[in-house]
Design a protein around this motif. Structure first.
Motif, mmCIF file in Angstrom:
data_model
loop_
_atom_site.group_PDB
_atom_site.id
_atom_site.type_symbol
_atom_site.label_atom_id
_atom_site.label_comp_id
_atom_site.label_asym_id
_atom_site.label_seq_id
_atom_site.Cartn_x
_atom_site.Cartn_y
_atom_site.Cartn_z
ATOM 1 N N ARG A 149 1.069 -1.214 -0.129
ATOM 2 C CA ARG A 149 0.042 0.028 0.027
ATOM 3 C C ARG A 149 0.892 1.094 0.030
ATOM 4 N N GLU A 150 0.363 2.324 0.057
ATOM 5 C CA GLU A 150 1.105 3.653 -0.248
ATOM 6 C C GLU A 150 1.372 4.083 1.274
ATOM 7 N N SER A 151 2.556 4.487 1.453
ATOM 8 C CA SER A 151 3.018 4.949 2.938
ATOM 9 C C SER A 151 2.641 6.278 3.258
ATOM 10 N N SER A 152 2.136 6.336 4.318
ATOM 11 C CA SER A 152 1.531 7.500 4.896
ATOM 12 C C SER A 152 2.751 8.613 5.125
ATOM 13 N N VAL A 153 3.999 8.065 5.327
ATOM 14 C CA VAL A 153 5.189 8.895 5.633
ATOM 15 C C VAL A 153 5.897 9.484 4.266
ATOM 16 N N TYR A 154 6.135 8.345 3.392
ATOM 17 C CA TYR A 154 6.835 8.610 1.839
ATOM 18 C C TYR A 154 5.992 8.963 0.687
ATOM 19 N N LYS A 155 4.581 8.791 1.051
ATOM 20 C CA LYS A 155 3.674 8.822 -0.081
ATOM 21 C C LYS A 155 3.754 8.174 -1.377
ATOM 22 N N GLU A 156 4.314 6.954 -1.198
ATOM 23 C CA GLU A 156 4.826 6.093 -2.264
ATOM 24 C C GLU A 156 4.485 4.558 -1.767
ATOM 25 N N VAL A 157 4.317 3.832 -2.923
ATOM 26 C CA VAL A 157 3.766 2.494 -2.704
ATOM 27 C C VAL A 157 4.833 1.747 -1.866
ATOM 28 N N GLN A 158 4.666 1.100 -0.759
ATOM 29 C CA GLN A 158 5.884 0.262 -0.322
ATOM 30 C C GLN A 158 5.226 -1.428 0.009
ATOM 31 N N ILE A 159 6.095 -2.149 0.243
ATOM 32 C CA ILE A 159 5.701 -3.574 0.645
ATOM 33 C C ILE A 159 6.281 -3.715 1.995
ATOM 34 N N TYR A 160 5.332 -4.114 2.877
ATOM 35 C CA TYR A 160 5.612 -4.166 4.084
ATOM 36 C C TYR A 160 5.520 -5.846 4.717
ATOM 37 N N TYR A 161 6.363 -6.162 5.498
ATOM 38 C CA TYR A 161 6.250 -7.264 6.108
ATOM 39 C C TYR A 161 6.556 -7.375 7.376
ATOM 40 N N ALA A 162 5.665 -8.042 8.066
ATOM 41 C CA ALA A 162 5.496 -8.156 9.586
ATOM 42 C C ALA A 162 5.784 -9.606 10.195
ATOM 43 N N ILE A 163 6.403 -9.741 11.427
ATOM 44 C CA ILE A 163 6.453 -10.823 12.142
ATOM 45 C C ILE A 163 6.310 -10.723 13.584
#
Length: 514
Positions: A149-163
Motif C-alpha cells: 500500500r501507499e506509505s503515509s510517510v513517504y507517499k509512495e507504494v511500499q511492500i510491508y512484511y511483519a513478524i
C-alpha cells in the motif's frame, strides 16, 4: 428533371457496385489482428507474471531479513529486564544502527498498542498509531503477514512484511518495508526490455508471415483466370503456375478437382484422427512415466552434455561421469522393475502360488545374497530360531518371500554405518484365536527410523532421508513391495524401535504358520 436523374444514375450504380476486398487483404488483416491480439495478451500475462514473481521474491527476502534482524535484537540483550522507556530507547537506537548498513529498507518495531517504539527512518513522535495496519494486526495475532500500500510517510507504494517479536515476555511487531520502485522488476529496465523484445518478435513474425502469404497467394490470380477460361469452355488454356507445387498440381488437374478434393478431404480427415490418437497416447505415456523417471534421465542427459562440451577430454573426469551415468541407468532400471513388480502385486484379485517352505532356507539364501555388500562395510549378519531345535515352515511363495526379506536386509546393509550388526530372529507363536503364527524380527544397530515416519515408510516412493536414498540408488518402492508381499501371504508387518532402547531399526513380520 429527367436529364438530371439520368445524369446521376451512373454515380449511384458505381456506389452500389463497390468492389469486395481481396483475399490477400483479408489474410493480412486476419493474421495481423490475430498475431497482434495474441502477442498483446501474451505481453500482459508475461508482465503480470514477472511482476508477481518479483514481488514474491521481494517478500521472501524481507522475511529472511526480518528473522535475521529478530536474531540481532534477541542477541542484543534487549530481553533483559529494564524499564519501558529505556527499552524503547534501546530498540529505536538498535534499529537505526542496523538499518544504517543498508538504507534500502525501513525497520519498524511496534508494541501491542500499535505505538511505534523504534523506527530506522522517521522520528517516533511524528508517527501515527499503527494498530489498524493489516500486517500489524496479523503479527500481533502470532502470524507472519505482508501488505502492499501507499506509505503515509513517504507517499509512495511500499511492500510491508511483519513478524511477531517477543521482548521481556511482551508481544511486539517487527516490520520491514521497502519501496515498490526498488523491486528489481520496477527499478530496472526489465519491463521495458521485455516489451521491446516481444514487440520486436511480433514485428518479425508479421513481416515473415506477410511475405510468405503474398508468395503463396500470387498464383491465385492465374488460377482464377484458368477457371474463367474453363467456364467458357476453353480447356486448352494452360495456367502459368510453376510454384508452389500444390498450385501447380491443382492447375494441371483442374478438370478433375471435384473428385480429387473430395478424396483429399477424406484422407486428411483420417490422418488428423490418427494424429490425434497418437498424440493422446504420447501424452498419456509421458504423464505416467515422466514423474519418477525424470531424475535419472535428467542426470544422465546432464552428464552427456558435459562430456560433449569437452569434459570427455579429461579421462579421469570422463570415467567419473560415466560411472555416475551407469549408476543412474541402474537406478532407472530398478525403478522400472520395481514399478512393474508393484503393479503386478497391486492388481485386483492377484493370486500367488504357494508351497511349504523352510524359513531357515529362505533366511540363509537372503543373507548369502547380501554377504558381499555386508562384508565390504564390515557388517555382521546373524540369525537364530526359537526354540532352537524347532524346524519352522511357512506356506509361501519362495521367490516373493525371499524378495520381501531381501529388501529389508538390503536396506539395513545399505543405510547402516560400517561395523553395524544385523540380526534375524524367527519364533513360533500363536494368535489370540490360537492359530499358529510365525514371527520374523529383523533389527539392526544403525540410525533407526524416526517414530513419525514408521507408519509411512511402506508408502510408495516415501523416503526418510531423500538425499541418502538418492546416493545409495534407492527407488523408494522396496518397502512398499514388501508390504504388498506380506499382505498377499495373509500376514502383517510393522516398523518400530528396538525393544532394548538401543539405536537401530526393527521390523516385525507375522505370518500364518503351518
Amino acid at each position: 428533371m429527367v436529364w438530371d436523374i439520368d445524369l446521376w444514375r451512373p454515380l449511384n450504380q458505381v456506389k452500389n457496385k463497390r468492389q469486395p476486398l481481396s483475399t490477400p487483404f483479408y489474410l493480412f488483416l486476419i493474421n495481423g489482428l490475430t498475431l497482434c491480439g495474441g502477442f498483446i495478451f501474451f505481453i500482459i500475462i508475461s508482465l503480470h507474471t514477472l511482476e508477481q514473481t518479483a514481488i514474491t521474491q521481494t517478500i521472501e527476502n524481507l522475511r529472511t531479513f526480518a528473522y535475521a534482524i529478530e536474531q540481532v535484537i534477541q542477541n542484543h540483550q534487549l530481553t533483559q529486564e529494564q524499564n519501558q522507556e529505556i527499552l524503547y530507547q534501546s530498540i529505536d537506537k538498535l534499529v537505526r544502527e542496523t538499518a544504517a548498513h543498508d538504507t534500502g529498507f525501513r525497520i519498524t518495531v511496534i508494541n501491542s498498542q500499535g505505538t511505534v517504539v523504534g523506527d530506522s527512518d522517521a522520528q517516533l513522535a511524528s508517527l501515527e498509531n499503527h494498530l489498524n495496519r493489516h500486517e500489524v494486526q496479523e503479527a500481533l495475532a502470532g502470524r507472519e503477514a505482508f501488505d502492499i500500500r501507499e506509505s503515509s510517510v513517504y507517499k509512495e507504494v511500499q511492500i510491508y512484511y511483519a513478524i511477531p517479536l517477543n521482548l521481556q515476555n511482551k508481544p511486539f511487531v517487527l516490520r520491514l518495508a521497502i519501496p515498490m520502485k526498488r523491486n528489481v522488476f520496477f527499478s530496472s529496465n526489465v519491463r521495458q526490455d521485455s516489451i521491446f523484445s516481444m514487440v520486436l518478435v511480433l514485428s518479425t513474425i508479421l513481416i515473415v508471415t506477410f511475405v510468405i502469404a503474398a508468395k503463396i497467394l500470387r498464383p491465385l490470380n492465374e488460377l482464377k483466370e484458368t477457371a474463367r477460361h474453363y467456364e467458357e469452355g476453353n480447356f486448352d488454356y494452360k495456367p502459368a503456375v510453376h510454384s508452389p507445387r500444390e498450385f501447380q498440381e491443382l492447375a494441371e488437374n483442374l478438370d478433375s478437382m471435384g473428385k480429387t478434393i473430395q478424396q483429399n478431404i477424406l484422407d486428411l480427415s483420417q490422418s488428423r484422427d490418427e494424429l490425434k490418437r497418437l498424440e493422446r497416447v504420447r501424452k498419456d505415456f509421458v504423464a505416467n512415466v515422466s514423474h519418477e523417471l525424470k531424475t535419472p534421465v535428467t542426470a544422465i542427459t546432464g552428464f552427456i552434455e558435459t562430456l560433449q562440451d569437452g569434459a570427455i577430454q579429461d579421462q579421469e573426469t570422463a570415467n567419473y561421469f560415466l560411472e555416475i551415468m551407469a549408476q543412474q541407468s541402474y537406478r532407472l532400471n530398478n525403478i522400472i522393475d520395481d514399478l512393474l513388480a508393484l503393479s503386478r502385486l497391486e492388481q485386483a484379485g492377484a493370486k500367488i502360488e504357494t508351497q511349504p517352505v523352510n524359513v531357515v532356507d529362505i533366511i540363509t539364501d537372503v543373507l548369502a545374497g547380501q554377504s558381499f555388500l555386508a562384508q565390504s562395510k564390515s557388517i555382521s549378519m546373524t540369525y537364530n530360531i526359537l526354540p532352537a531345535t524347532e524346524v519352522i515352515h511357512l506356506t509361501a511363495n519362495p521367490g516373493l518371500m525371499s524378495q520381501a526379506l531381501g529388501n529389508i536386509v538390503n536396506n539395513s546393509v545399505k543405510y547402516c554405518p560400517a561395523g553395524s550388526q544385523l540380526h534375524i530372529q524367527v519364533q513360533k507363536m500363536q494368535s489370540e484365536e490360537g492359530a499358529p503364527l510365525v514371527q520374523i524380527v529383523i533389527e539392526d544397530t544403525g540410525h533407526g527410523i524416526p517414530e513419525q515416519y514408521q507408519q509411512r515408510i511402506f508408502e510408495r516412493f516415501f523416503r526418510v532421508d531423500k538425499g541418502r536414498s538418492r546416493d545409495t540408488g534407492g527407488t523408494g518402492l522396496g518397502l512398499s513391495i514388501v508390504h504388498h508381499i506380506i499382505q498377499l501371504h495373509g500376514g502383517k508387518i510393522r516398523a518400530c524401535n528396538r525393544t532394548d532402547s538401543e539405536p537401530g531399526a526393527r521390523f516385525e513380520i507375522e505370518l500364518p504358520g503351518v
